[in-house]
Design a protein around this motif. Structure first.
Motif, PDB file in Angstrom:
ATOM      1  N   ASP A   1       3.091  -2.162  -4.193  1.00 18.92           N
ATOM      2  CA  ASP A   1       3.128  -1.169  -3.824  1.00 18.92           C
ATOM      3  C   ASP A   1       2.300   0.533  -4.672  1.00 18.92           C
ATOM      4  O   ASP A   1       2.819   0.386  -5.587  1.00 18.92           O
ATOM      5  CB  ASP A   1       4.227  -0.807  -2.390  1.00 18.92           C
TER       6      ASP A   1
ATOM      7  N   THR B   1      -2.546 -13.085   0.519  1.00 18.88           N
ATOM      8  CA  THR B   1      -3.664 -12.825   0.799  1.00 18.88           C
ATOM      9  C   THR B   1      -4.150 -13.739   1.422  1.00 18.88           C
ATOM     10  O   THR B   1      -4.023 -14.919   0.510  1.00 18.88           O
ATOM     11  CB  THR B   1      -4.546 -12.034   0.210  1.00 18.88           C
TER      12      THR B   1
ATOM     13  N   VAL C   1       3.972  -7.522   1.441  1.00 20.69           N
ATOM     14  CA  VAL C   1       3.678  -7.348   2.815  1.00 20.69           C
ATOM     15  C   VAL C   1       2.529  -7.374   3.652  1.00 20.69           C
ATOM     16  O   VAL C   1       2.145  -7.679   4.887  1.00 20.69           O
ATOM     17  CB  VAL C   1       4.359  -6.452   3.244  1.00 20.69           C
ATOM     18  N   HIS C   2       1.030  -7.704   3.062  1.00 21.38           N
ATOM     19  CA  HIS C   2       0.193  -7.743   3.577  1.00 21.38           C
ATOM     20  C   HIS C   2      -0.519  -8.885   3.160  1.00 21.38           C
ATOM     21  O   HIS C   2      -0.315  -9.534   2.472  1.00 21.38           O
ATOM     22  CB  HIS C   2      -0.811  -6.498   2.915  1.00 21.38           C
ATOM     23  N   ASP C   3      -1.513  -9.225   4.170  1.00 17.95           N
ATOM     24  CA  ASP C   3      -2.186 -10.424   4.062  1.00 17.95           C
ATOM     25  C   ASP C   3      -3.371 -11.098   3.722  1.00 17.95           C
ATOM     26  O   ASP C   3      -4.409 -11.359   3.575  1.00 17.95           O
ATOM     27  CB  ASP C   3      -2.237 -11.498   5.584  1.00 17.95           C
ATOM     28  N   ASP C   4      -3.841  -9.020   3.784  1.00 20.39           N
ATOM     29  CA  ASP C   4      -5.373  -9.048   3.651  1.00 20.39           C
ATOM     30  C   ASP C   4      -5.735  -8.136   2.167  1.00 20.39           C
ATOM     31  O   ASP C   4      -4.805  -7.237   1.953  1.00 20.39           O
ATOM     32  CB  ASP C   4      -6.276  -8.167   4.442  1.00 20.39           C
TER      33      ASP C   4
ATOM     34  N   HIS D   1      -7.808  -6.428   1.111  1.00 22.42           N
ATOM     35  CA  HIS D   1      -8.597  -5.167   1.007  1.00 22.42           C
ATOM     36  C   HIS D   1      -7.214  -4.054   1.252  1.00 22.42           C
ATOM     37  O   HIS D   1      -6.971  -3.157   1.187  1.00 22.42           O
ATOM     38  CB  HIS D   1      -9.597  -4.900   2.638  1.00 22.42           C
ATOM     39  N   GLU D   2      -6.239  -4.755   2.070  1.00 21.80           N
ATOM     40  CA  GLU D   2      -4.629  -3.886   2.594  1.00 21.80           C
ATOM     41  C   GLU D   2      -4.232  -3.405   1.560  1.00 21.80           C
ATOM     42  O   GLU D   2      -3.659  -2.706   1.125  1.00 21.80           O
ATOM     43  CB  GLU D   2      -4.368  -4.620   3.876  1.00 21.80           C
ATOM     44  N   VAL D   3      -3.843  -4.527   0.737  1.00 22.07           N
ATOM     45  CA  VAL D   3      -3.566  -4.235  -0.813  1.00 22.07           C
ATOM     46  C   VAL D   3      -3.740  -3.841  -1.808  1.00 22.07           C
ATOM     47  O   VAL D   3      -3.049  -2.700  -2.351  1.00 22.07           O
ATOM     48  CB  VAL D   3      -3.018  -5.207  -1.464  1.00 22.07           C
TER      49      VAL D   3
ATOM     50  N   GLU E   1      -6.583  -0.852  -1.070  1.00 22.20           N
ATOM     51  CA  GLU E   1      -6.075   0.256  -0.768  1.00 22.20           C
ATOM     52  C   GLU E   1      -4.582   0.558  -1.371  1.00 22.20           C
ATOM     53  O   GLU E   1      -4.138   2.075  -1.201  1.00 22.20           O
ATOM     54  CB  GLU E   1      -6.294   0.641   0.850  1.00 22.20           C
ATOM     55  N   GLU E   2      -3.278   0.115  -0.188  1.00 23.49           N
ATOM     56  CA  GLU E   2      -1.712  -0.163  -0.855  1.00 23.49           C
ATOM     57  C   GLU E   2      -2.411   0.930  -2.303  1.00 23.49           C
ATOM     58  O   GLU E   2      -0.598   1.957  -2.645  1.00 23.49           O
ATOM     59  CB  GLU E   2      -0.945  -0.925  -0.335  1.00 23.49           C
TER      60      GLU E   2
END
Length: 356
Positions: free
Chosen positions: A228, A252, A339-342, A344-346, A348-349
């Motif tokens: 993260d 993901t 904690v993210h399954d996408d 793009h979210e990983v 961005e974090e």
């Protein structure tokens, strides 16, 4: 926390953010590689076990999915790899007998003789990588020979090596690589040590990163325990030019792993990961599932790549059946932070950790 080191790395690799996808040997996907590259990082694809034809097909598929730089990763052969050499008399049979209960459990026969070849040769793979001409080629388990470095230079391919100690980093820099991945003991998957046994090269990221940064002049990419923005910021504060992230992306839906593996990443505490040779014959970090525990308890583990080839037979059937207890559940100690399954979210974090 954008730094001059980060700017140098991103400029060198032609990327926007100092975020590198870990190259999963056997679990890479074109979709995830292209997604990370499109987002401005360096997408990576692990070519473990791929022959020349499959490498060409994979590179073409990645190039069709993204016009951004990407990395192809290959394993350098260690001198003790029995890829083309027979085991000691009775060795193959003994290894097969030790694993027979797992084959019986999933209802497939255990192999009774070795294959003609466990893995394609490095020479075949490297010729295919050169033909594919990715922006970056990376190596694990050693130092690329001079002719490999020269052939990459002639094609404008940047080279990245992986180190688990200061000595390994120095050896890689001397070979002419453009950047070095400093891999802490927290990282998931295989320990990429090559100067000493991996058990003797277990240095945590917070100690390893600044020591490697001080020892070499090329950019250092931190790996191990980063999932993260806090891990990214810490790595950059320690002098790294960028980060390489595996487990957070592996969870993901864009990765090539399966739902049972993803669920295990979500459910495994840091202290529940172990370093083991049980599944592949090489030391690697993953969840301590039943297969790992029982193979270690049996006391018979063939060397790599024999063990990996053998367990791969029943692991494939276990994946088909959704059986997490019989798979190689590779993951790092920061799995609880994935904690993210996408993807793009990983991404961005992670990028948030590079902002001042």
């Amino acid at each position: 926390m954008t730094t001059k080191r980060s700017a140098d790395l991103t400029s060198m690799l032609g990327i926007d953010h100092p975020i590198v996808l870990g190259p999963f040997g056997g679990l890479s996907s074109v979709e995830l590689t292209a997604a990370v590259s499109d987002l401005g990082g360096l997408g990576s694809y692990g070519l473990y076990g791929y022959d020349a034809g499959r490498i060409a097909e994979t590179a073409a598929a990645i190039r069709a999915a993204t016009n951004r730089p990407f990395n192809l990763n290959v394993w350098l052969p260690l001198t003790d790899d029995p890829t083309d050499a027979p085991l000691a008399p009775g060795g193959f049979e003994a290894a097969g007998d030790a694993l027979r209960p797992f084959f019986d459990e999933v209802g497939i026969p255990a192999p009774n003789e070795p294959p003609a070849q466990y893995l394609p040769s490095f020479e075949e793979q490297w010729a295919a990588v050169l033909e594919a001409r990715p922006a970056v080629a990376s190596f694990v388990f050693g130092v690329p020979p001079a002719d490999v470095v020269e052939s990459a230079r002639a094609r404008g391919i940047r080279l990245v090596g992986a180190a688990t100690s200061v000595d390994e980093a120095a050896a890689l820099e001397a070979s002419g690589v453009d950047a070095i991945v400093a891999t802490g003991l927290e990282a998931g998957g295989h320990r990429v040590s090559f100067l000493r046994q991996p058990e003797h090269s277990l240095v945590g990221s917070i100690s390893l990163i600044p020591q490697v940064v001080d020892a070499v002049s090329v950019p250092v990419i931190a790996a191990g325990g980063i999932a993260d923005r806090r891990g990214v910021a810490a790595a950059l504060a320690l002098g790294a030019a960028g980060v390489q992230v595996g487990t957070a992306f592996l969870r993901t839906r864009q990765s090539a792993t399966n739902d049972a593996h993803r669920a295990a990443i979500a459910a495994t505490a840091a202290h529940e990961t172990v370093l083991t040779r049980a599944m592949s014959g090489r030391l690697a970090r993953g969840a301590a599932n039943r297969a790992v525990t029982e193979i270690e308890g049996g006391g018979v583990i063939a060397p790599f790549p024999v063990q990996n080839w053998m367990t791969g037979k029943f692991r494939a059937e276990a994946i088909r059946r959704g059986r997490a207890d019989l798979q190689s559940l590779w993951m790092g100690q920061s799995a609880p932070l994935a904690v993210h399954d996408d993807a793009h979210e990983v991404f961005e974090e992670l990028v948030a950790g590079t902002v001042d």
